[in-house]
Design a protein around this motif. Structure first.
Motif, mmCIF file in Angstrom:
data_model
loop_
_atom_site.group_PDB
_atom_site.id
_atom_site.type_symbol
_atom_site.label_atom_id
_atom_site.label_comp_id
_atom_site.label_asym_id
_atom_site.label_seq_id
_atom_site.Cartn_x
_atom_site.Cartn_y
_atom_site.Cartn_z
ATOM 1 N N ASP A 504 30.229 32.606 61.159
ATOM 2 C CA ASP A 504 31.516 32.123 60.632
ATOM 3 C C ASP A 504 31.371 30.685 60.152
ATOM 4 O O ASP A 504 31.192 29.767 60.937
ATOM 5 N N CYS A 505 31.431 30.519 58.834
ATOM 6 C CA CYS A 505 31.266 29.198 58.211
ATOM 7 C C CYS A 505 32.613 28.578 57.830
ATOM 8 O O CYS A 505 32.674 27.557 57.157
ATOM 9 N N THR A 506 33.701 29.214 58.268
ATOM 10 C CA THR A 506 35.023 28.746 57.856
ATOM 11 C C THR A 506 35.232 27.293 58.259
ATOM 12 O O THR A 506 34.974 26.903 59.406
ATOM 13 N N VAL A 507 35.696 26.476 57.318
ATOM 14 C CA VAL A 507 35.920 25.057 57.592
ATOM 15 C C VAL A 507 37.195 24.634 56.885
ATOM 16 O O VAL A 507 37.547 25.150 55.818
ATOM 17 N N LYS A 508 37.903 23.686 57.492
ATOM 18 C CA LYS A 508 39.151 23.212 56.907
ATOM 19 C C LYS A 508 38.851 22.183 55.820
ATOM 20 O O LYS A 508 38.072 21.263 56.028
ATOM 21 N N ALA A 509 39.471 22.341 54.659
ATOM 22 C CA ALA A 509 39.296 21.416 53.545
ATOM 23 C C ALA A 509 40.442 21.620 52.571
ATOM 24 O O ALA A 509 41.120 22.644 52.595
ATOM 25 N N THR A 514 35.035 26.890 48.365
ATOM 26 C CA THR A 514 34.289 28.110 48.105
ATOM 27 C C THR A 514 33.022 28.080 48.957
ATOM 28 O O THR A 514 32.563 27.006 49.369
ATOM 29 N N TYR A 515 32.439 29.243 49.212
ATOM 30 C CA TYR A 515 31.304 29.340 50.119
ATOM 31 C C TYR A 515 30.132 30.029 49.420
ATOM 32 O O TYR A 515 30.316 30.999 48.687
ATOM 33 N N THR A 516 28.936 29.502 49.670
ATOM 34 C CA THR A 516 27.708 30.147 49.197
ATOM 35 C C THR A 516 26.713 30.202 50.356
ATOM 36 O O THR A 516 26.652 29.283 51.175
ATOM 37 N N SER A 537 18.561 39.911 59.709
ATOM 38 C CA SER A 537 17.284 39.618 60.355
ATOM 39 C C SER A 537 17.327 38.241 60.986
ATOM 40 O O SER A 537 18.014 37.334 60.503
ATOM 41 N N PRO A 538 16.592 38.040 62.069
ATOM 42 C CA PRO A 538 16.508 36.694 62.640
ATOM 43 C C PRO A 538 15.942 35.706 61.611
ATOM 44 O O PRO A 538 15.114 36.055 60.786
ATOM 45 N N GLY A 539 16.406 34.480 61.685
ATOM 46 C CA GLY A 539 15.971 33.448 60.746
ATOM 47 C C GLY A 539 17.087 32.459 60.498
ATOM 48 O O GLY A 539 18.108 32.437 61.210
ATOM 49 N N ASN A 540 16.915 31.634 59.471
ATOM 50 C CA ASN A 540 17.891 30.606 59.131
ATOM 51 C C ASN A 540 18.780 31.075 57.988
ATOM 52 O O ASN A 540 18.299 31.593 56.983
ATOM 53 N N TYR A 541 20.096 30.856 58.141
ATOM 54 C CA TYR A 541 21.084 31.169 57.113
ATOM 55 C C TYR A 541 21.885 29.896 56.845
ATOM 56 O O TYR A 541 22.539 29.372 57.754
ATOM 57 N N THR A 542 21.799 29.405 55.642
ATOM 58 C CA THR A 542 22.473 28.149 55.285
ATOM 59 C C THR A 542 23.723 28.452 54.479
ATOM 60 O O THR A 542 23.669 29.115 53.440
ATOM 61 N N CYS A 543 24.866 27.942 54.989
ATOM 62 C CA CYS A 543 26.147 28.107 54.302
ATOM 63 C C CYS A 543 26.572 26.759 53.734
ATOM 64 O O CYS A 543 26.533 25.744 54.436
ATOM 65 N N THR A 544 26.999 26.740 52.477
ATOM 66 C CA THR A 544 27.497 25.524 51.838
ATOM 67 C C THR A 544 28.950 25.734 51.436
ATOM 68 O O THR A 544 29.266 26.679 50.700
#
Length: 597
Positions: A504-509, A514-516, A537-544
């Motif tokens: 969950d990358c939800t952030v207040k702004a 928008t999310y990528t 899969s295990p690993g890194n997931y980057t949300c912007t």
């Protein structure tokens, strides 16, 4: 080189989750294999390590000068396929400013009280600028702070600005700014900062004549001169002059029975002139005019009614009232009343007079202080030279307009955010007729202010003789709308994968972002704030998260749940269950045996 993999988790461990290093500094991070392998190493534009059969490989740079370096450790742990998996190491390279300086924009002369000026803080050659905060101080008091949304990683020059409206108390004050790089928990502690040299300001202001040293009314007894002292505060130092040329010694004037009824002291400098009038009453040997008022002073609304008695305390030969409205002719009565049913004279100065000495037809007199007031027609609030939403970190000027109020020296404008009193403004204008007044307040917009209501209240404090509580009028609320960039509470989050995974990358702004998402495991573009899947899969997931004010990213580290621990829990549960069943069977066997006997 094609870097892929089907393993649930890349079986390497980094000695640091992320690295913060100063430009030109050294760095060393170990990558350890957690399984047997057929080759591992580091890929990096500086400090790369060729593939080796060692179980620990170190990425090492003694003089790091690559701003956007992205090193990753890779490992080949499957002999049947030449398949590599990788683990990226987040690296932040920073540089403290070469210099921090403060100045006044387009101004070199002394400042003038009440006028607005713009201070500028120049920060030279700093990176990364999104971690920079510029703080503004007056003496040791924090005034405001400025953040930056630029996502550039290389050094830049930045400018922060602050609006000030100095008053006389700021003469000689020192303003300074501080540039601080807050690089998080992995960065240096305390965060590195650099401070400007202090900027000492000179404020020129109009003279103010001391009321305690120079009263507005003075009584002079015949044969006993009185020395009046006129002292004034101002910058530049004011020059003192009197309306009389005789009996003057600098700022001192000697008054006697021959002095005119009214004298004036003038205090002048390059900013302006302030005049104070002194009314001189000449009396005989009587210590005090033998009359008494039913009220020591009067406060009355414009157009209101007033009635005050003047009572003689000694036998007399005539008494009355002198006034531009409601005067009373001389009479032999003991009590005379000054009465006005519709008072519309702003500067009325009624006085009661009495002749108590038959040998001289010289009455003495006692003035009744009268204050005529008028509440404002309207009170309004607005933002100076701005429409639309405010931006977080920027400074704005609020203005409160108070229409047609008197006397302005009794006016206080109070500023509120919600129910919280922020500041208040008083006025030194001595005008007693209605005027329009403007009060201003500088604010720095913050995300917490979005939806806040600002208002200003005009209050006429007319003293103990005035109406209680003091009359007030409040503006309609100004609803603040603040735009601000996304900002996650944590830059990284580790999640242990069991079955279904929720990221969950939800952030207040504001505006809504928008999310990528970016990851080697994602095969398609995803714009949702939430990733929900049992197949991640295990690993890194980057949300912007991005909006018009800037962006912020968060890294989710998905790890596979330890299967050994899982089976250990299952086996221990089975053992406990078997033990309970055996205990129960033994108990039943004993019970059956006893019943047979």
């Amino acid at each position: 080189m094609c870097l892929t993999g089907t393993q649930a988790e890349c079986p390497v461990q980094l000695s640091q989750k992320s690295v913060v290093v100063e430009y030109g500094g050294s760095v060393a991070v170990n990558c350890s294999a957690s399984v047997p392998h057929y080759g591992m190493g580091w890929e990096a534009s500086e400090g790369g390590v060729e593939k080796t059969r060692d179980s620990v490989v170190t990425w090492r740079v003694s003089d790091l000068r690559e701003w956007d370096i992205k090193p990753f450790c890779y490992i080949n742990y499957d002999i049947t396929h030449d398949t590599l998996c990788e683990e990226e190491l987040p690296v932040t390279v920073y540089k403290t400013p070469d210099s921090v300086s403060i100045s006044i924009v387009n101004h070199t002369r002394p400042m003038m009280e009440g006028e607005q000026y713009e201070l500028q803080c120049d920060v030279q050659d700093v990176a990364p600028v999104q971690n920079l905060t510029v703080k503004w101080y007056k003496g040791q008091t924090l005034l405001s702070q400025t953040n930056f949304t630029d996502t550039s990683r290389t050094p830049v020059n930045e400018v922060a600005k602050l609006l000030i409206r100095p008053n006389r108390t700021d003469d000689g004050a020192q303003f300074w700014c501080e540039a601080k790089l807050d690089l998080g928990a992995e960065g240096p502690q305390p965060p590195p900062k650099k401070t400007s040299e202090p900027l000492s300001i000179t404020v020129h202001f109009k003279p103010i004549i001391s009321e305690t040293k120079l009263p507005s009314i003075v009584t002079v007894f015949r044969g006993y001169p009185v020395v009046l002292v006129c002292e004034a505060e101002g910058n530049p130092k004011p020059k003192i002059s009197w309306s009389l040329s005789e009996n003057v010694d600098g700022d001192k004037l000697t008054v006697s029975e021959s002095t005119p009824e009214n004298v004036h002291c003038n205090a002048s400098n390059s900013v302006g002139t302030t005049t104070r009038q002194v009314k001189v009453f000449i009396q005989g040997t009587q210590a005090k005019c033998p009359v008494q008022f039913s009220q020591k002073s009067v406060v009355v609304e414009y157009g209101g009614s007033v009635a005050v008695n003047c009572t003689a305390s000694v036998p007399h030969y005539g008494m009355g009232w002198e006034a531009s409205e409601g005067g009373v002719d001389k009479t032999s009565a003991i009590v005379v009343t000054w009465r006005v049913s519709d008072l519309r004279e702003w500067d009325i100065k009624p006085f009661c007079y009495i002749n108590y000495d038959i040998t001289h037809d010289t009455p003495c007199e006692e003035e009744l202080p009268v204050t005529v007031y008028k509440t404002p027609d309207s009170v309004t609030i607005g933002i100076v030279n701005h429409r639309g939403p405010m931006k977080e970190g920027k400074q704005y000027e609020l203005q409160c307009d108070v229409q047609d109020v008197a006397p302005v020296q009794n006016l206080t404008v109070k500023w509120y955010k919600g129910q919280t009193l922020l500041d208040q403004t008083t006025f030194t204008d001595t005008s007693i007729t209605p005027v329009n007044e403007v009060a201003k307040l500088l604010i720095t917009a913050d995300r917490a202010d979005d939806g806040a209501q600002y208002r200003c209240k005009a209050e006429l404090n007319l003293g103990a003789e005035g109406p209680q509580p003091p009359p007030t009028k409040t503006s309609k609320p100004l609803n603040a709308e603040v735009n601000y960039k996304p900002k996650h509470s944590n830059s990284t989050e580790t999640i242990v994968k069991n079955n279904e995974v929720t990221l969950d990358c939800t952030v207040k702004a504001k505006p809504a972002p928008t999310y990528t998402w970016h990851s080697e495991h994602l095969k398609e573009k995803i714009n949702s704030p939430v990733l929900l899947s049992s197949k991640l899969s295990p690993g890194n997931y980057t949300c912007t998260a991005t909006n018009s004010q800037g962006s912020d990213r968060k890294v989710f580290i998905v790890q596979q749940k330890d299967r050994t621990t899982f089976w250990a829990i299952v086996i221990s549960g089975v053992v406990v269950a078997v033990a309970l069943i055996v205990t129960y069977l033994i108990y039943k066997f004993k019970c059956s045996k006893n019943s047979i006997i």
